[in-house]
Motif scaffolding. Structure first.
Motif, mmCIF file in Angstrom:
data_model
loop_
_atom_site.group_PDB
_atom_site.id
_atom_site.type_symbol
_atom_site.label_atom_id
_atom_site.label_comp_id
_atom_site.label_asym_id
_atom_site.label_seq_id
_atom_site.Cartn_x
_atom_site.Cartn_y
_atom_site.Cartn_z
ATOM 1 N N ARG A 87 -6.149 -15.329 -3.524
ATOM 2 C CA ARG A 87 -7.255 -14.706 -2.800
ATOM 3 C C ARG A 87 -6.945 -13.271 -2.403
ATOM 4 O O ARG A 87 -7.865 -12.476 -2.160
ATOM 5 N N LEU A 88 -5.673 -12.928 -2.310
ATOM 6 C CA LEU A 88 -5.320 -11.550 -2.006
ATOM 7 C C LEU A 88 -5.745 -10.614 -3.128
ATOM 8 O O LEU A 88 -5.965 -9.426 -2.897
ATOM 9 N N LEU A 99 -2.047 -2.798 -11.095
ATOM 10 C CA LEU A 99 -1.424 -2.657 -9.781
ATOM 11 C C LEU A 99 -1.508 -3.954 -8.991
ATOM 12 O O LEU A 99 -0.506 -4.426 -8.432
ATOM 13 N N VAL A 100 -2.684 -4.550 -8.952
ATOM 14 C CA VAL A 100 -2.871 -5.766 -8.155
ATOM 15 C C VAL A 100 -2.067 -6.931 -8.724
ATOM 16 O O VAL A 100 -1.470 -7.709 -7.975
ATOM 17 N N LEU A 101 -2.014 -7.057 -10.039
ATOM 18 C CA LEU A 101 -1.227 -8.134 -10.640
ATOM 19 C C LEU A 101 0.264 -7.951 -10.356
ATOM 20 O O LEU A 101 0.985 -8.932 -10.137
ATOM 21 N N ARG A 102 0.736 -6.714 -10.350
ATOM 22 C CA ARG A 102 2.139 -6.457 -9.986
ATOM 23 C C ARG A 102 2.396 -6.859 -8.529
ATOM 24 O O ARG A 102 3.425 -7.471 -8.204
ATOM 25 N N ILE A 103 1.451 -6.503 -7.650
ATOM 26 C CA ILE A 103 1.610 -6.844 -6.241
ATOM 27 C C ILE A 103 1.609 -8.360 -6.040
ATOM 28 O O ILE A 103 2.415 -8.900 -5.286
ATOM 29 N N LEU A 104 0.717 -9.058 -6.735
ATOM 30 C CA LEU A 104 0.674 -10.520 -6.615
ATOM 31 C C LEU A 104 1.967 -11.160 -7.100
ATOM 32 O O LEU A 104 2.454 -12.135 -6.512
ATOM 33 N N PHE A 129 -7.884 -7.039 -2.521
ATOM 34 C CA PHE A 129 -7.639 -5.688 -3.017
ATOM 35 C C PHE A 129 -8.798 -5.187 -3.870
ATOM 36 O O PHE A 129 -9.281 -4.062 -3.681
ATOM 37 N N LEU A 130 -9.241 -6.017 -4.843
ATOM 38 C CA LEU A 130 -10.215 -5.557 -5.837
ATOM 39 C C LEU A 130 -11.648 -5.575 -5.326
ATOM 40 O O LEU A 130 -12.460 -4.766 -5.777
ATOM 41 N N ARG A 131 -11.978 -6.484 -4.428
ATOM 42 C CA ARG A 131 -13.368 -6.633 -4.000
ATOM 43 C C ARG A 131 -13.626 -6.228 -2.556
ATOM 44 O O ARG A 131 -14.775 -6.252 -2.117
ATOM 45 N N THR A 132 -12.556 -5.885 -1.825
ATOM 46 C CA THR A 132 -12.751 -5.507 -0.423
ATOM 47 C C THR A 132 -12.216 -4.113 -0.132
ATOM 48 O O THR A 132 -12.966 -3.224 0.284
ATOM 49 N N ILE A 133 -10.916 -3.921 -0.353
ATOM 50 C CA ILE A 133 -10.304 -2.654 0.040
ATOM 51 C C ILE A 133 -10.825 -1.494 -0.806
ATOM 52 O O ILE A 133 -11.343 -0.497 -0.278
ATOM 53 N N LEU A 134 -10.714 -1.608 -2.140
ATOM 54 C CA LEU A 134 -11.141 -0.513 -3.005
ATOM 55 C C LEU A 134 -12.640 -0.229 -2.912
ATOM 56 O O LEU A 134 -13.047 0.927 -2.746
ATOM 57 N N PRO A 135 -13.508 -1.255 -3.025
ATOM 58 C CA PRO A 135 -14.948 -0.959 -2.880
ATOM 59 C C PRO A 135 -15.304 -0.357 -1.526
ATOM 60 O O PRO A 135 -16.211 0.483 -1.438
ATOM 61 N N MET A 181 0.837 -1.202 0.000
ATOM 62 C CA MET A 181 0.000 0.000 0.000
ATOM 63 C C MET A 181 0.878 1.260 0.000
ATOM 64 O O MET A 181 0.571 2.248 -0.661
ATOM 65 N N LYS A 182 1.969 1.204 0.762
ATOM 66 C CA LYS A 182 2.869 2.355 0.826
ATOM 67 C C LYS A 182 3.735 2.462 -0.425
ATOM 68 O O LYS A 182 4.019 3.558 -0.904
ATOM 69 N N GLN A 183 4.155 1.330 -0.954
ATOM 70 C CA GLN A 183 5.056 1.344 -2.101
ATOM 71 C C GLN A 183 4.397 1.895 -3.361
ATOM 72 O O GLN A 183 5.048 2.566 -4.164
#
Length: 274
Positions: A125-126, A83-88, A130-136, A10-12
């Motif tokens: 599942r992460l 972003l999420v694919l890079r993080i994964l 990101f896509l279905r919990t944090i952002l929404p 999140m910080k990076q």
């Protein structure tokens, strides 16, 4: 978990997160403003303005918001998924670097199926986190605050009522879902790990199964485990449907309440002029 696997990323990627939130909010705002501007344009045009220039700005605004309503959600999805694919990818690399030096030690304590489950399922599942919990959740809290604040400018009593009703969706529903579905997710996870174990046993010990003549027993156990997994998935799906129905009911109540309230406000505005 949060400190080691969520917060650092999140910080990076603060800029990418900011762009995702910005595009998402602009998309929502474009949709709302398009509805308002198009309604104003239709009403103004019905009065037969003497000059088209009187409605020129609303016409341009409708075009701009129409484009924005399609463009900003696309950009939000583009940035967020990249972003999420890079993080994964970074998470998988980090996990591999943690597991690889301890391969012999881990193999003595854990079965191959457990490690396969972590590598293939838990990290995946992460992505949903990101896509279905944090952002929404961030979008919903911001829109909830803006919606209640705007209504509060006109009617504080109605704003408080809407805050309580919408609070069921924004705050109460996620916590109830967490406690309601938690045990099913845990049971599903255990059964899925068992499937991974059976899969690795089948791959690495296929000759032993064939030599011992227990192939039919193995297949029967696999079918039973798979049936149990499908049963938990059906239960989860049914409860997701129930939750969605309750949320849709609350949204319907909110929409009807806003329509009735706005009609009353319009009546109060025009009543003194009659």
């Amino acid at each position: 978990m949060m400190k080691n696997w969520i917060t650092p990323y999140m910080k990076q990627f603060k800029l990418q997160w900011f762009l995702t939130l910005l595009f998402g909010l602009l998309g929502i705002a474009s949709g709302a403003l398009l509805l308002f501007t198009s309604g104003y344009l239709i009403s103004k045009s019905s009065l037969r303005p003497e000059n088209v220039m009187l409605v020129y700005i609303p016409i341009v605004a409708v075009r701009a918001f129409s484009i924005g309503q399609a463009l900003f959600p696309y950009l939000e999805k583009l940035v967020s998924h990249d972003l999420v694919l890079r993080i994964l990818a970074m998470m998988r690399t980090k996990l591999y670097k943690m597991v690889e030096p301890q391969a012999l030690f881990l193999q003595s304590r854990y079965q191959t199926g457990d490690l396969l489950s972590v590598l293939s399922d838990d990290i995946e599942r992460l992505q949903d986190l990101f896509l279905r919990t944090i952002l929404p959740s961030i979008f919903s809290v911001i829109m909830y605050t803006v919606f209640i604040a705007v209504i509060g400018l006109f009617d504080m009593t109605f704003a408080i009522m809407m805050a309580l009703v919408l609070g069921v969706i924004v705050f109460l529903s996620p916590f109830l879902s967490l406690f309601w579905l938690r045990r099913y997710h845990i049971s599903q996870k255990k059964v899925k790990n068992r499937l991974y174990e059976q899969l690795t046993d089948a791959i690495f010990g296929i000759t032993d199964w064939q030599a011992s003549g227990r192939t039919a027993t193995f297949l029967e156990d696999f079918r039973e485990t798979n049936a149990a997994l499908q049963g938990y998935e059906r239960k989860l799906q049914n409860r997701h449907h129930i939750r969605s129905a309750i949320i849709q009911l609350v949204i319907g109540i909110v929409m009807m309440s806003v329509l009735i309230w706005s009609s009353i406000q319009v009546g109060k505005a025009f009543l003194p002029q009659l």
